[in-house]
Design a protein around this motif. Structure first.
Motif, short mmCIF file in Angstrom:
data_model
loop_
_atom_site.label_atom_id
_atom_site.label_comp_id
_atom_site.label_asym_id
_atom_site.label_seq_id
_atom_site.Cartn_x
_atom_site.Cartn_y
_atom_site.Cartn_z
N GLU A 279 0.83 -1.21 0.00
CA GLU A 279 0.00 0.00 0.00
C GLU A 279 0.86 1.26 0.00
O GLU A 279 0.57 2.22 -0.71
CB GLU A 279 -0.94 0.01 1.22
N ASN B 209 1.22 4.10 -2.93
CA ASN B 209 0.99 5.53 -2.71
C ASN B 209 2.15 6.36 -3.25
O ASN B 209 1.95 7.41 -3.84
CB ASN B 209 0.81 5.82 -1.21
N LYS C 101 -7.70 10.64 -5.27
CA LYS C 101 -7.61 9.97 -6.58
C LYS C 101 -8.95 9.73 -7.26
O LYS C 101 -8.98 9.34 -8.42
CB LYS C 101 -6.85 8.66 -6.41
N GLY D 101 -4.05 3.40 -6.18
CA GLY D 101 -5.00 3.52 -5.07
C GLY D 101 -6.26 4.23 -5.52
O GLY D 101 -6.28 4.86 -6.57
N ALA E 115 -6.16 2.76 2.86
CA ALA E 115 -4.91 2.17 3.31
C ALA E 115 -4.37 2.86 4.57
O ALA E 115 -4.12 2.20 5.59
CB ALA E 115 -3.88 2.19 2.19
MG MG Z 1 -3.20 4.05 -1.35
#
Ligand code: MG
Ligand code: ADP
Length: 620
Positions: free
Chosen positions: A30, A34, A80, A94, A99
């Motif tokens: 994760e 990112n 996002k 993501g 997360a």
């Molecule tokens: Mg993420």
């Protein structure tokens, strides 16, 4: 009062963490995702204690301002996804906004981040779901995320973790997969202060493949650009099957930059390799699929490791085609490796190191090296032994050492049968002879080419049978003496139901009454085999395979059948071939569109470079 309550944010995060954060490697995944989404081209990961004591991910991406640092740890907070239609068009790794809060609910999470346009950074800390202070802090551009004491508040989860070594392996796997998906990004891993992985930024996937699968030979290069805008585009490298460690023997699948598990894709690759993988062998390497974001649903798995395609069969077909095309190209490379006359020495420097048929050799031959100079090598190094491989032609060889008895075993007559050297040549291949009545040995530009005569012939016949079958034109040959067959019930039934299939395969049969049939014609290519046995086996295979049709061009039961027919008709091990027959076989290999593997996936040709052979004898 109602019994149903809305869960607290804290509890909701812990529940999400149960799905998203399964083990330390999920945290690494994760966090690295990112960093990649933030545009970093340098990401370094440090872990201690297998990831439970510390995971630190440092990137040089876009960073976050103070407000964003605070928002990022809120549940369902993401930069996002913009509006409700966004889910259909995801271009980032993501999008769930889960997360950071999930990780923060099961660890001590520290964020330190600074965007390029801000003089100072922000530091925030969450301890097992509770925010403990936010303040300004100096830091480099980018983001540092530290996760300490993972699962400190979920002992049950901690108990399920495997050994430190296993957890580290999973972390490395995450990085290897991401490095293949993003070759340009430099990735590094430090384990307890020591270098674990060092994957510098590369300009091409091919270079990255060599990093990740070091020491493995690339076998097939796949390259199929999209036929139409947004259509599936494929790239990839498959490794030679059957060698290497468990890690490198896997097929890694990347879809739009995302490492995923996908059975459909795996199946399509296997399908494309049909006839080139041996039983039990799985494809290995990396396959990169790019498709319009709207064509995949990435929101079907909490950790985003699985995806769903809107038009799966189209993707399947594209992959099968891309793999088959790569095989065809490979075939031509092997062909030119074997049959093309080239300048001396070219073999040693390996023209196609990454696709070549032979092991990658780096050594240069010594100029004028005596290796391959038969007389010197033999006189000095080979003692005549029982079962020596070749009839000796060189006058320098101390022939008297052979006892009369041993001489009997040697095919002495063959020496006289072998025509002068110039005659036993095909293209650049000079036929040395036959070994064990099974392998044809040839010399080419100082390399030793070994051909399995049965496998070679089998593939040639198979290709002819397949072509005939596809064009509905398998030539038949009438039997001089028609064969009457008394079939059992089951076979008689198959015969009645699938007689047409048999006709397509080149058999001519008449029904004589009840369970009796007369075979009048057989496929011409395989004349000479035991007809009775072949017909019975064909019937059994037809009966077995019905209902298990596959999507490929050729139903797999027919494919098996044709392979069986080819196998039965091909020259066997133990067949001594006359030089003219060897030359004919080589010529037919050269003409066959596929020849490098038998229909069961066994290799037909091996090439030993002069350098490699010199190494056997410690000459270099
Ligand atoms: Mg993420
Ligand atoms: P998601 O990635 O699904 O958006 P996350 O919880 O992983 O959710 O992250 C929340 C948000 O925090 C991201 O959308 C992003 O804006 C920001 N963020 C997280 N990590 C970084 C990073 N390394 N660099 C810059 N921004 C980050």
């Amino acid at each position: 009062m109602s019994k149903i309550r809305i869960l607290s944010e804290h509890l909701a995060n812990q529940i999400a963490a149960g799905e998203v954060v399964e083990r330390p490697s999920s945290v690494v995944k994760e966090l690295v995702e990112n960093s990649l989404d933030a545009g970093a081209d340098r990401i370094s990961v440090q872990v201690e204690g297998g990831g439970t004591r510390l995971i630190r991910v440092v990137d040089n991406g876009g960073g976050m301002g103070g407000d964003d640092v605070l928002l990022s740890i809120e549940r369902h907070a993401t930069s996002k996804l913009r509006d409700d239609t966004g889910l259909d068009d995801i271009t980032t790794l993501g999008f769930r906004g889960e997360a950071l809060p999930s990780i923060g609910s099961v660890s001590r999470l520290t964020l330190l981040s600074r965007p390029a346009d801000s003089p100072t950074g922000t530091r925030a800390e969450i301890r097992f779901g509770t925010l403990h202070g936010v303040h300004e802090a100096g830091c480099a551009r980018g983001t540092i995320v530290e996760v300490r004491n993972l699962f400190g508040n979920v002992p049950a989860r901690k108990k399920f973790l495997k050994s430190v070594r296993t957890e580290l392996y999973h972390i490395e796997e995450v990085l290897r997969n991401q490095s293949l998906a993003h070759p340009r990004t430099a990735l590094s891993l430090q384990v307890d202060g020591r270098v674990g992985l060092e994957l510098p930024g590369r300009s091409s996937l091919a270079d990255r493949v060599l990093d990740v699968f070091s020491g493995r030979e690339i076998w097939l290069a796949i390259n199929s650009p999209a036929a139409e805008p947004g259509g599936p585009a494929l790239r990839g490298y498959l490794l030679r099957p059957g060698t290497g460690s468990a890690r490198s023997s896997r097929l890694r699948i990347l879809v739009n930059g995302r490492p995923v598990r996908d059975r459909m894709i795996h199946h399509a690759v296997v399908e494309g390799l049909r006839g080139f993988l041996m039983k039990g062998q799985a494809p290995a390497g990396v396959l990169v699929l790019e498709v319009a974001p709207g064509q995949v649903d990435v929101n079907v798995h909490p950790a985003k490791q699985e995806i769903r395609f809107r038009r799966a069969s189209e993707i399947h077909r594209a992959i099968v085609q891309a793999v088959s095309a790569a095989l065809a190209a490979h075939q031509e490379e092997v062909r030119s490796d074997i049959f093309t006359v080239e300048s001396p020495g070219a073999r040693e420097s390996d023209r196609h190191p990454q696709y070549g048929f032979q092991a990658v050799e780096t050594g240069e031959p010594e100029p004028g090296s005596p290796v391959g100079g038969p007389s010197r090598a033999r006189t000095h190094e080979l003692r005549p032994e029982p079962g020596a491989l070749f009839p000796r032609k060189s006058p320098v060889t101390p022939a008297p050492a052979l006892s009369p008895q041993q001489r009997d075993d040697e095919p002495v007559r063959d020496v006289s049968r072998t025509p002068p050297e110039s005659a036993a040549e095909y293209g650049s291949l000079r036929v040395i002879g036959q070994f064990a009545d099974l392998y044809i040995l040839c010399e080419q530009e100082g390399a030793l080419v070994v051909i399995d005569q049965h496998a070679a012939h089998e593939r040639i016949l198979y290709q002819q049978l397949v072509r005939g079958y596809m064009q509905r034109d398998v030539p038949s040959q009438a039997l001089l003496f028609p064969l009457t067959l008394e079939l059992d019930r089951r076979r008689a039934e198959t015969m009645e139901e699938q007689g047409e299939e048999l006709a397509l395969l080149g058999f001519g049969m008449d029904h004589f009454g009840d369970t009796t049939w007369v075979v009048k014609e057989v496929p011409a290519l395989i004349a000479g085999v035991d007809v009775r046995e072949l017909v019975l086996e064909t019937l059994d295979r037809l009966a077995d395979g019905s209902g298990r049709e596959q999507t490929g061009a050729l139903p797999s039961r027919i494919e098996h059948l044709l392979a069986t027919m080819a196998c039965k008709a091909a020259v066997r091990a133990g067949n001594r071939l006359a030089p003219a027959e060897i030359l004919a076989l080589l010529a037919r290999m050269d003409e066959s569109d596929v020849f490098s593997h038998c229909p069961h996936g066994r290799p037909v040709v091996r090439i030993f470079s002069r350098t490699e052979i010199a190494r056997w004898f410690k000459r270099i």
